[in-house]
Design a protein around this motif. Structure first.
Motif, PDB file in Angstrom:
ATOM      1  N   ARG A   1      12.372  52.878  39.159  1.00 38.51           N
ATOM      2  CA  ARG A   1      11.181  53.478  39.421  1.00 38.51           C
ATOM      3  C   ARG A   1      10.729  53.199  40.983  1.00 38.51           C
ATOM      4  NH1 ARG A   1       5.732  51.933  35.723  1.00 38.51           N
ATOM      5  NH2 ARG A   1       4.764  52.112  36.695  1.00 38.51           N
ATOM      6  N   LEU A   2      12.125  51.841  41.346  1.00 37.11           N
ATOM      7  CA  LEU A   2      11.842  51.498  42.325  1.00 37.11           C
ATOM      8  C   LEU A   2      12.544  52.141  43.360  1.00 37.11           C
ATOM      9  CD1 LEU A   2      13.166  47.903  41.765  1.00 37.11           C
ATOM     10  CD2 LEU A   2      10.943  48.300  42.492  1.00 37.11           C
ATOM     11  N   THR A   3      13.032  53.213  42.989  1.00 33.62           N
ATOM     12  CA  THR A   3      13.939  54.161  44.300  1.00 33.62           C
ATOM     13  C   THR A   3      12.739  55.478  44.231  1.00 33.62           C
ATOM     14  OG1 THR A   3      14.373  55.556  42.398  1.00 33.62           O
ATOM     15  CG2 THR A   3      16.281  54.400  42.929  1.00 33.62           C
ATOM     16  N   PRO A   4      12.277  56.534  45.656  1.00 35.20           N
ATOM     17  CA  PRO A   4      13.810  55.692  46.791  1.00 35.20           C
ATOM     18  C   PRO A   4      12.894  54.808  47.417  1.00 35.20           C
ATOM     19  CG  PRO A   4      11.741  57.493  47.427  1.00 35.20           C
ATOM     20  CD  PRO A   4      11.540  57.550  45.582  1.00 35.20           C
ATOM     21  N   GLN A   5      12.651  53.750  46.960  1.00 36.78           N
ATOM     22  CA  GLN A   5      12.355  53.102  48.383  1.00 36.78           C
ATOM     23  C   GLN A   5      13.608  51.866  48.579  1.00 36.78           C
ATOM     24  OE1 GLN A   5       8.489  50.701  49.275  1.00 36.78           O
ATOM     25  NE2 GLN A   5       8.941  49.032  49.185  1.00 36.78           N
ATOM     26  N   PHE A   6      14.322  51.921  47.319  1.00 38.52           N
ATOM     27  CA  PHE A   6      15.041  51.026  47.245  1.00 38.52           C
ATOM     28  C   PHE A   6      16.768  52.558  46.816  1.00 38.52           C
ATOM     29  CE2 PHE A   6      12.065  48.315  47.181  1.00 38.52           C
ATOM     30  CZ  PHE A   6      12.678  47.120  47.439  1.00 38.52           C
ATOM     31  N   THR A   7      17.286  51.573  47.010  1.00 42.74           N
ATOM     32  CA  THR A   7      18.321  53.297  46.616  1.00 42.74           C
ATOM     33  C   THR A   7      18.572  52.399  45.026  1.00 42.74           C
ATOM     34  OG1 THR A   7      20.501  51.611  46.687  1.00 42.74           O
ATOM     35  CG2 THR A   7      19.821  53.393  49.220  1.00 42.74           C
ATOM     36  N   PRO A   8      19.275  52.923  44.130  1.00 43.79           N
ATOM     37  CA  PRO A   8      20.111  53.206  42.662  1.00 43.79           C
ATOM     38  C   PRO A   8      20.648  51.687  42.850  1.00 43.79           C
ATOM     39  CG  PRO A   8      20.209  55.277  42.916  1.00 43.79           C
ATOM     40  CD  PRO A   8      20.001  55.039  44.349  1.00 43.79           C
ATOM     41  N   GLN A   9      21.572  51.676  43.857  1.00 40.90           N
ATOM     42  CA  GLN A   9      22.450  50.112  43.839  1.00 40.90           C
ATOM     43  C   GLN A   9      21.878  49.222  44.034  1.00 40.90           C
ATOM     44  OE1 GLN A   9      25.346  49.926  43.517  1.00 40.90           O
ATOM     45  NE2 GLN A   9      24.589  47.539  43.500  1.00 40.90           N
ATOM     46  N   GLN A  10      20.757  49.304  45.199  1.00 38.21           N
ATOM     47  CA  GLN A  10      19.942  48.545  45.274  1.00 38.21           C
ATOM     48  C   GLN A  10      19.083  47.879  44.477  1.00 38.21           C
ATOM     49  OE1 GLN A  10      18.120  49.982  49.130  1.00 38.21           O
ATOM     50  NE2 GLN A  10      19.866  48.701  50.298  1.00 38.21           N
ATOM     51  N   ALA A  11      18.485  48.570  43.825  1.00 36.35           N
ATOM     52  CA  ALA A  11      17.641  48.455  42.718  1.00 36.35           C
ATOM     53  C   ALA A  11      17.975  47.540  41.285  1.00 36.35           C
ATOM     54  CB  ALA A  11      16.799  49.990  41.949  1.00 36.35           C
ATOM     55  N   ALA A  12      19.614  47.842  41.304  1.00 39.36           N
ATOM     56  CA  ALA A  12      20.154  46.975  40.620  1.00 39.36           C
ATOM     57  C   ALA A  12      20.212  45.640  40.788  1.00 39.36           C
ATOM     58  CB  ALA A  12      21.723  48.331  40.158  1.00 39.36           C
ATOM     59  N   GLU A  13      20.971  45.982  41.905  1.00 38.43           N
ATOM     60  CA  GLU A  13      21.237  44.512  42.871  1.00 38.43           C
ATOM     61  C   GLU A  13      19.315  43.103  42.147  1.00 38.43           C
ATOM     62  OE1 GLU A  13      22.170  44.869  46.651  1.00 38.43           O
ATOM     63  OE2 GLU A  13      24.521  45.875  45.827  1.00 38.43           O
ATOM     64  N   LEU A  14      18.710  43.882  42.263  1.00 38.84           N
ATOM     65  CA  LEU A  14      17.594  43.720  42.854  1.00 38.84           C
ATOM     66  C   LEU A  14      16.704  42.977  41.015  1.00 38.84           C
ATOM     67  CD1 LEU A  14      14.354  45.241  44.686  1.00 38.84           C
ATOM     68  CD2 LEU A  14      15.463  43.022  44.761  1.00 38.84           C
ATOM     69  N   ALA A  15      17.531  43.739  40.170  1.00 34.96           N
ATOM     70  CA  ALA A  15      17.671  43.660  38.450  1.00 34.96           C
ATOM     71  C   ALA A  15      18.708  42.562  38.399  1.00 34.96           C
ATOM     72  CB  ALA A  15      17.995  44.932  37.560  1.00 34.96           C
ATOM     73  N   ARG A  16      19.398  42.531  38.700  1.00 30.38           N
ATOM     74  CA  ARG A  16      20.926  41.381  38.923  1.00 30.38           C
ATOM     75  C   ARG A  16      20.467  40.004  38.907  1.00 30.38           C
ATOM     76  NH1 ARG A  16      26.766  40.623  40.062  1.00 30.38           N
ATOM     77  NH2 ARG A  16      26.984  38.164  40.577  1.00 30.38           N
ATOM     78  N   ALA A  17      19.393  40.308  40.340  1.00 34.17           N
ATOM     79  CA  ALA A  17      18.458  39.535  41.040  1.00 34.17           C
ATOM     80  C   ALA A  17      17.362  38.377  39.718  1.00 34.17           C
ATOM     81  CB  ALA A  17      18.113  39.155  41.828  1.00 34.17           C
ATOM     82  N   ALA A  18      16.419  39.305  38.932  1.00 36.53           N
ATOM     83  CA  ALA A  18      15.850  39.107  38.432  1.00 36.53           C
ATOM     84  C   ALA A  18      16.438  38.279  37.308  1.00 36.53           C
ATOM     85  CB  ALA A  18      14.781  40.859  38.224  1.00 36.53           C
ATOM     86  N   LEU A  19      17.340  39.321  36.475  1.00 41.00           N
ATOM     87  CA  LEU A  19      17.517  38.772  35.604  1.00 41.00           C
ATOM     88  C   LEU A  19      18.405  37.010  35.290  1.00 41.00           C
ATOM     89  CD1 LEU A  19      19.188  39.503  32.407  1.00 41.00           C
ATOM     90  CD2 LEU A  19      20.775  40.748  33.141  1.00 41.00           C
ATOM     91  N   GLU A  20      18.984  37.620  36.628  1.00 41.78           N
ATOM     92  CA  GLU A  20      19.879  35.734  37.529  1.00 41.78           C
ATOM     93  C   GLU A  20      18.093  34.823  36.810  1.00 41.78           C
ATOM     94  OE1 GLU A  20      23.899  36.734  39.103  1.00 41.78           O
ATOM     95  OE2 GLU A  20      21.904  36.858  40.185  1.00 41.78           O
ATOM     96  N   ASP A  21      17.690  35.058  37.612  1.00 43.87           N
ATOM     97  CA  ASP A  21      16.049  33.977  37.954  1.00 43.87           C
ATOM     98  C   ASP A  21      15.758  33.921  36.429  1.00 43.87           C
ATOM     99  OD1 ASP A  21      16.171  33.216  40.722  1.00 43.87           O
ATOM    100  OD2 ASP A  21      14.934  36.173  40.923  1.00 43.87           O
ATOM    101  N   THR A  22      15.493  34.441  35.559  1.00 41.53           N
ATOM    102  CA  THR A  22      15.484  34.538  33.957  1.00 41.53           C
ATOM    103  C   THR A  22      16.297  33.322  33.466  1.00 41.53           C
ATOM    104  OG1 THR A  22      14.233  36.766  34.484  1.00 41.53           O
ATOM    105  CG2 THR A  22      14.865  35.611  31.832  1.00 41.53           C
TER     106      THR A  22
END
Length: 206
Positions: free
Chosen positions: A19-40
């Motif tokens: 749901r972060l697309t199309p503002q972010f590319t699928p790869q960018q959305a995955a990178e944001l997901a990874r960062a969120a998971l790492e913070d968690t």
């Protein structure tokens, strides 16, 4: 001491944060997901707990730090998967997701204390919930709760109270689902990996 459970998807492009697309590319959305998971996971590691378990849909990667057990998610709807995650804990447990990178040990720690509560409920501002704690995990408390709808949190909390549990509430948080959510969470937690990446991606887009 209680078990801390994190239920999450591996941050693979096209499978997470769609749901972060199309503002972010699928790869960018995955990178944001990874960062969120790492913070968690960093917050989970810094929180006193007997066990720390990542219940994962997908394959683990280098983003899983030492000290976190990894267990695969079962098949089924989200209610079934949440119930199965709680079954991994042989005692009191607090379960959270990967959509709240703003979590801190001070937010999580109260939900691991069941001396005066049978359950803990962390509401999300979209009508869902970001945390659920149970002194005595019971699949019947989760199975059949409609997930990912506006009244999920209301139904889930009502299920706990109707079972006679003494339920206490954790602070309401914003889940990261949409670009607007991502902007709000990044602004609220500027020192997180998620916020730094979100800021960097915003600079690239400009």
């Amino acid at each position: 001491m209680s078990t801390l459970l994190v239920i999450a998807k591996a941050p693979v492009a096209g499978r997470v944060k769609t749901r972060l697309t199309p503002q972010f590319t699928p790869q960018q959305a995955a990178e944001l997901a990874r960062a969120a998971l790492e913070d968690t996971l960093a917050a989970v590691l810094a929180t006193p707990a007997r066990r720390r378990v990542l219940v994962l849909d997908g394959q683990p990667g280098p983003w899983v730090p030492a000290g976190i057990e990894v267990v695969p998610q079962c098949a089924g709807g989200l209610d079934v998967r949440l119930a199965a995650a709680f079954a991994l804990a042989d005692g009191p447990a607090l379960l959270i997701g990967m959509d709240t990178p703003q979590v801190t040990p001070s937010l999580l720690a109260p939900g691991l204390d069941f001396t005066e509560a049978d359950g803990w409920f962390g509401p999300a501002d979209d009508g869902g919930f970001w945390a659920l704690g149970l002194a005595e995990p019971d699949p019947a408390l989760l199975l059949g709760v409609p997930m990912s709808v506006a009244r999920t949190g209301e139904v889930q909390r009502q299920r706990l109270t109707e079972a006679g549990l003494a339920v206490r509430d954790l602070p309401e948080l914003c889940d990261v689902d949409t670009p607007a959510d991502a902007e709000r969470v990044a602004a609220a937690a500027p020192r997180t990996r998620f916020a730094a990446l979100h800021c960097g991606l915003g600079a690239v887009q400009r």
